[in-house]
Design a protein around this motif. Sequence first.
Motif, short mmCIF file in Angstrom:
data_model
loop_
_atom_site.label_atom_id
_atom_site.label_comp_id
_atom_site.label_asym_id
_atom_site.label_seq_id
_atom_site.Cartn_x
_atom_site.Cartn_y
_atom_site.Cartn_z
N LYS A 170 25.11 59.40 31.34
CA LYS A 170 25.46 60.82 31.79
C LYS A 170 24.19 61.93 31.69
CE LYS A 170 29.92 59.93 32.20
NZ LYS A 170 30.37 59.57 33.68
N PRO A 171 24.17 62.83 32.63
CA PRO A 171 22.93 63.83 32.53
C PRO A 171 22.87 64.55 31.20
CG PRO A 171 24.53 64.70 34.16
CD PRO A 171 25.19 63.11 33.49
N ARG A 172 21.80 64.69 30.76
CA ARG A 172 21.56 65.67 29.64
C ARG A 172 20.83 66.88 29.83
NH1 ARG A 172 19.88 63.46 23.85
NH2 ARG A 172 20.72 61.44 24.57
N VAL A 173 21.47 67.91 30.34
CA VAL A 173 21.18 68.92 30.90
C VAL A 173 21.72 70.22 30.27
CG1 VAL A 173 20.56 67.84 33.36
CG2 VAL A 173 23.02 69.01 32.65
N PRO A 174 21.09 71.29 30.22
CA PRO A 174 21.52 72.57 29.61
C PRO A 174 22.91 72.93 30.21
CG PRO A 174 19.14 72.82 29.83
CD PRO A 174 19.55 71.64 30.88
N ARG A 175 23.72 73.57 29.45
CA ARG A 175 25.02 74.23 29.95
C ARG A 175 24.63 75.64 30.85
NH1 ARG A 175 27.54 75.19 25.14
NH2 ARG A 175 28.79 73.44 25.50
N ARG A 176 25.57 75.22 31.97
CA ARG A 176 25.28 76.65 32.91
C ARG A 176 26.66 77.10 32.97
NH1 ARG A 176 25.63 78.00 38.15
NH2 ARG A 176 23.79 79.37 38.83
N SER A 177 26.75 78.38 33.07
CA SER A 177 28.32 79.05 33.29
C SER A 177 28.30 80.16 34.13
CB SER A 177 28.74 79.27 31.91
OG SER A 177 28.09 80.16 31.35
N VAL A 178 27.42 80.16 35.12
CA VAL A 178 27.35 81.24 36.16
C VAL A 178 28.30 80.79 37.46
CG1 VAL A 178 25.86 82.60 37.47
CG2 VAL A 178 25.12 82.13 35.34
N ALA A 179 28.93 81.76 38.00
CA ALA A 179 29.62 81.29 39.05
C ALA A 179 28.95 82.03 40.28
CB ALA A 179 31.28 81.94 39.22
N LEU A 180 28.93 81.38 41.52
CA LEU A 180 28.07 82.05 42.72
C LEU A 180 29.15 82.61 43.71
CD1 LEU A 180 25.37 79.18 43.44
CD2 LEU A 180 25.22 81.30 42.05
N THR A 181 30.43 81.90 43.61
CA THR A 181 31.64 82.16 44.56
C THR A 181 32.99 82.33 43.80
OG1 THR A 181 32.44 79.76 44.66
CG2 THR A 181 30.71 80.44 45.97
N ASP A 182 33.92 82.76 44.66
CA ASP A 182 34.96 83.31 44.02
C ASP A 182 35.93 81.95 43.55
OD1 ASP A 182 35.41 82.38 46.50
OD2 ASP A 182 37.48 83.56 46.91
N ARG A 183 35.42 80.57 43.73
CA ARG A 183 36.02 79.46 43.47
C ARG A 183 35.26 78.47 42.59
NH1 ARG A 183 40.44 77.63 48.23
NH2 ARG A 183 41.36 79.74 48.41
N PRO A 184 34.86 78.96 41.57
CA PRO A 184 33.90 78.03 40.62
C PRO A 184 34.65 76.58 40.29
CG PRO A 184 34.60 79.90 39.39
CD PRO A 184 35.11 80.04 40.77
N ILE A 185 33.69 75.75 39.90
CA ILE A 185 34.31 74.39 39.67
C ILE A 185 33.48 74.09 38.56
CG2 ILE A 185 34.41 71.89 40.25
CD1 ILE A 185 34.47 73.08 43.27
N VAL A 186 34.15 73.63 37.36
CA VAL A 186 33.34 73.02 36.19
C VAL A 186 33.83 71.66 35.77
CG1 VAL A 186 33.29 73.58 33.77
CG2 VAL A 186 33.47 75.65 35.40
N ARG A 187 32.99 70.80 35.41
CA ARG A 187 32.93 69.55 34.89
C ARG A 187 32.67 69.70 33.49
NH1 ARG A 187 30.15 65.07 37.49
NH2 ARG A 187 32.10 63.65 37.34
N TYR A 188 33.62 69.28 32.66
CA TYR A 188 33.18 69.37 31.15
C TYR A 188 33.49 67.98 30.50
CZ TYR A 188 34.17 69.97 26.16
OH TYR A 188 34.36 69.94 24.74
N LEU A 189 32.41 67.40 29.94
CA LEU A 189 32.78 66.09 29.10
C LEU A 189 32.74 66.14 27.49
CD1 LEU A 189 32.62 62.95 29.25
CD2 LEU A 189 29.93 63.04 29.52
N GLY A 190 33.66 65.73 26.95
CA GLY A 190 33.67 66.12 25.55
C GLY A 190 33.71 64.74 24.87
#
Length: 283
Positions: free
Chosen positions: A190-210
């Motif tokens: 899995k990619p090790r990247v910083p968390r990002r939580s900015v929506a660009l559109t009215d339909r944001p999509i999030v993938r969260y791995l616990g």
Amino acid sequence: MRLHVGCAMWTLKSWQGRFLPHPLPVGERLRAYATWCNAVEGNTTFYATPARSTVESWARQTGPDFRLVVKLPRTITHEGRLTGVEEELRSFLEAIEPLGPRAHALWVQLPGSFAPTDLGTLAGFLRGLPRSYRYAVEVRHRAFFEDERSGRFLERVLAGVGAEWVPFDTVTLFQSPPTSDAERDAWTKKPRVPRRSVALTDRPIVRYLGRDATERTIEGWRQWIDTVTEWLREGRSPTVFIHTPDNADAPMLARRFHDDVRARLPEVEPLPEPMPAEPLTLF
């Protein structure tokens, strides 16, 4: 007000007899899953373009409000790197046409080697896509997250065609060393990247791995509860996919995430009642 939640797949061996009825024909598994969640990642299309008849089956098993975020084949994104892939793209678009409104977004997942210097290629590719679909792009090169200029450039490219930037939040996974075989495997892939939580559109999509431990997964998504609640209050329509390394409890966790948001916003439409995993009896 509707929040869409889902998993990385709609069937898993460990779900059979627990979340999904067993035995259950292949052509009925998505229908059963759709009583647990109202969205799913279309990861299988990354490996091969499906037959049109297969896609027609997916459409029959789900209602028009169900969301599939369908990944473009790797022949387009990873092997062709968005160049000279017109025939592969045409075949893919023809195959998924039966999904109609269920194709919530076409998902352009780019390899970790796809860098800010490649954004001209991405811009040209996105401009050439039919406007009948929404598009969502996932990048994995760390420069997009760590170099402000590169991130802004990517946002401009996406904004030019109304596309979303899909974050894959793996922060919880990498917070501490793995404790299971599935977590160890995820650490290598899995990619090790910083968390990002900015929506660009009215339909944001999030993938969260616990994590495989339920309580650690729930603890790690608290920021997303805040973010998704705020998006809904702003009038956005988010889709959130819940992963764990083994995905054994993913349908239950997706519903838990939905419940946690509804605890903040009771006006969010509830999910359907899950199909019983065991056959009903008279006694």
